[in-house]
Design a protein around this motif. Sequence first.
Motif: not given
Length: 239
Positions: A4-9, A20-29, A46-51
Amino acid sequence: MRLKDKVVLVTGASGGIGFSVSELFAREGAIVVATDITAPPSPYPAGIESMHLDVTSESEWKSVVSDIVKKHDRIDVLVNNAGIIAYEPLHELQMKEWLQMIAVDQTGVFLGMREVIPVMRKQRRGSIINISSIWGSAAVAGAHSYHAAKGAVRNMSKNAAMTYVADGIRVNSVHPGFIHTALTDAQAPELNEVVIASTPMRRGGQPIEVAYGCLFLASDESSYVTGTELVIDGGYLAQ
């Protein structure tokens, strides 16, 4: 909500393990910034930023990390996943092929850690997860440059873990076995069959199975884990 609320790159996030990592991590907050040199074949949830990020580029790493910190004020987790694979034996390996492999699979990890660690040192905490391979710990014939790069990632992770442990930064490597991704699907079927036949579970893994291992290392549940190798290989290296 284990993140929850962790910023992940996440690097190499347009498919396979990275997606899969991006999708799972977003589901976990988590607040996930998914990066790659190409867009995913299907949109990120939704909720995943792309760069855009070419992991071999110093300037792009600096720009991406700077932008994330400006927007979110921190980076809690880095997943260095971007990678390529090749199978040339040493005596056939051309300099161009060698340099490309090292640039993506090894130097990309170095640049990522170099840019993110100063941010994490200021925070006094952070988790770095570097995707290596079973070929970072064991060998098969051929694939010389891939073995070299993934073996380097293994020890680079241990070095960073010991160097920055007092800063509250944990660094671990993940060592997948054969995983069904677009990368492995593009390989010769007979090559894949040989590796799967040598895997005690007699099957290839799925990206989500690696993602769950990364989730543990990214979460506070692994607060006493650093400098280790998490093997997710259906028992291959236990033989």
